[in-house]
Scaffold this active site. Sequence first.
Site, PDB file in Angstrom:
ATOM      1  N   LYS A 158       0.842   4.467  -8.835  1.00  0.00           N
ATOM      2  CA  LYS A 158       1.011   5.801  -9.420  1.00  0.00           C
ATOM      3  C   LYS A 158       2.334   5.906 -10.181  1.00  0.00           C
ATOM      4  O   LYS A 158       2.379   6.428 -11.303  1.00  0.00           O
ATOM      5  CB  LYS A 158       0.950   6.855  -8.323  1.00  0.00           C
ATOM      6  CG  LYS A 158       1.105   8.283  -8.829  1.00  0.00           C
ATOM      7  CD  LYS A 158       0.927   9.252  -7.674  1.00  0.00           C
ATOM      8  CE  LYS A 158       1.115  10.687  -8.112  1.00  0.00           C
ATOM      9  NZ  LYS A 158       0.896  11.637  -7.012  1.00  0.00           N
ATOM     10  N   HIS A 190      -3.866  -1.475  -6.454  1.00  0.00           N
ATOM     11  CA  HIS A 190      -3.297  -0.166  -6.788  1.00  0.00           C
ATOM     12  C   HIS A 190      -4.437   0.763  -7.181  1.00  0.00           C
ATOM     13  O   HIS A 190      -5.323   0.375  -7.944  1.00  0.00           O
ATOM     14  CB  HIS A 190      -2.327  -0.251  -7.971  1.00  0.00           C
ATOM     15  CG  HIS A 190      -1.151  -1.143  -7.739  1.00  0.00           C
ATOM     16  ND1 HIS A 190      -0.445  -1.157  -6.565  1.00  0.00           N
ATOM     17  CD2 HIS A 190      -0.552  -2.056  -8.546  1.00  0.00           C
ATOM     18  CE1 HIS A 190       0.544  -2.040  -6.671  1.00  0.00           C
ATOM     19  NE2 HIS A 190       0.494  -2.602  -7.858  1.00  0.00           N
ATOM     20  N   THR A 191      -4.410   1.978  -6.681  1.00  0.00           N
ATOM     21  CA  THR A 191      -5.377   2.990  -7.079  1.00  0.00           C
ATOM     22  C   THR A 191      -4.669   4.068  -7.877  1.00  0.00           C
ATOM     23  O   THR A 191      -3.645   4.597  -7.438  1.00  0.00           O
ATOM     24  CB  THR A 191      -6.056   3.629  -5.854  1.00  0.00           C
ATOM     25  OG1 THR A 191      -6.737   2.616  -5.116  1.00  0.00           O
ATOM     26  CG2 THR A 191      -7.069   4.673  -6.290  1.00  0.00           C
ATOM     27  N   ASP A 235       0.823  -1.222   0.000  1.00  0.00           N
ATOM     28  CA  ASP A 235       0.000   0.000   0.000  1.00  0.00           C
ATOM     29  C   ASP A 235       0.851   1.265   0.000  1.00  0.00           C
ATOM     30  O   ASP A 235       0.423   2.312   0.488  1.00  0.00           O
ATOM     31  CB  ASP A 235      -0.953   0.017   1.207  1.00  0.00           C
ATOM     32  CG  ASP A 235      -1.794  -1.241   1.297  1.00  0.00           C
ATOM     33  OD1 ASP A 235      -2.444  -1.576   0.293  1.00  0.00           O
ATOM     34  OD2 ASP A 235      -1.788  -1.893   2.363  1.00  0.00           O
ATOM     35  N   THR A 261      -9.636  -4.913   0.240  1.00  0.00           N
ATOM     36  CA  THR A 261     -10.528  -5.394   1.303  1.00  0.00           C
ATOM     37  C   THR A 261     -11.365  -4.317   1.949  1.00  0.00           C
ATOM     38  O   THR A 261     -12.369  -4.616   2.595  1.00  0.00           O
ATOM     39  CB  THR A 261      -9.700  -6.073   2.408  1.00  0.00           C
ATOM     40  OG1 THR A 261      -8.836  -5.084   3.012  1.00  0.00           O
ATOM     41  CG2 THR A 261      -8.863  -7.211   1.852  1.00  0.00           C
TER      42      THR A 261
END
Length: 420
Positions: free
Chosen positions: A17, A40-41, A12, A297
Amino acid sequence: MATIVIGAQWGDEGKGKLVDILSRSAELCARCAGGNNAGHTIVAEGVKYDFHILPSGLLNPACMNLIGSGVVVHVPSFFAELEAVQRKGLESQGRIVISDRAHVVLDLHQLADGLEEVELGGGSIGTTRKGIGPAYSCKAARSGVRVAEVFDREAFEKKLRTLAEMYRKRFGDRWTYDVDAEIESFNTYREKLAEYVVDAVPLMKSAQASNANVLIEGANAIMLDVDYGTYPYVTSSNTGVGGAITGLALNPFKIKEIIGVVKAYTTRVGGGPFPTEQLNEVGSKLQEIGHEYGVTTGRKRRCGWLDLVVIKYSTDVNHYTCLNLTKLDILDTFSEIRIGTSYLIDNQPLDSFPADLTLLNRVEINYTTLPGWQTSTQGITHWDDLPVQARKYVEFIEEFVGVRIRYIGTGVGRGDIIVR
């Protein structure tokens, strides 16, 4: 030549990015290990994408994407995620392939994962219950199913029934799995899956022979590595540079960069040791400002100060050529910032991060305290525009670890980054 991006803590860190930025010039982006337990965001053009099994390089329309041999793939989740990004306008046709040597995560693995966690009770690992551990266990026990085997209908069904019977004997009445339902689901997926499956060895050989720009996207992080992490509170694969080599048939002489991604503080999801964890207002503040919830999650992440013992150990294992420090802006409002710089046992410093968790649970942390900058760094894109104290924080980390910080994240946006 290959660039490898690896999480330097417990995951995390914000690897996606950087991968997104680097993938703009990549010709091939590859996942090498793990499964859809990763997350991944990325925010691109105002659109938020959550990647779990798919490589983030899909955001570059000129980039080919590979799910490598070291990955374990839950086929329904692969298609669900692919459809989700396509609904947001991301065109992926012809740009995503799966190695035929990758192993399959079956629904029965997910059920077994949950039952194993229940068995462990208070000592549970805190897995995502995505079936990753049981799938890798079957792989190591030579009872797993490779993607290539899905297309031999008779052999696939036989293997699946054998696995189901094995788990039924282990879990007894708690085993509520319908083997016929999963067999039937693959009768539907089989034809659809075929267009995505390739022999990845010639693909990687060709890319490396032509000196293509290959970007390797690490999943999880080194402190969750099955060999070098806080075992047994780890994932089930090799998450470091070694996993990249074996998971993709990567030529080690073709590695150009190994980039360690370091969050400006520390977080962890699930059970296991966390020496600099702050079970107080500091931890709560980091969690709230940093929006520290798991992508996969939704669980709250445990939060604490940056631990440079971990980062030095991580560097010793992965041999980073440079670092990416992320989420610096989350520290903007702190009047002082602490950094863990050594572990003490009976007032004696340890030489490195210990393998013995009993010893690790006894350590006292020696902290260095630096003054905060108490002004916004959000969206800053030039080094000289950072507050002096923020620059000193970055330089302290560089000098302590001995590796240059080339990238500094200053916000959630795609362009919120300093490149030095």
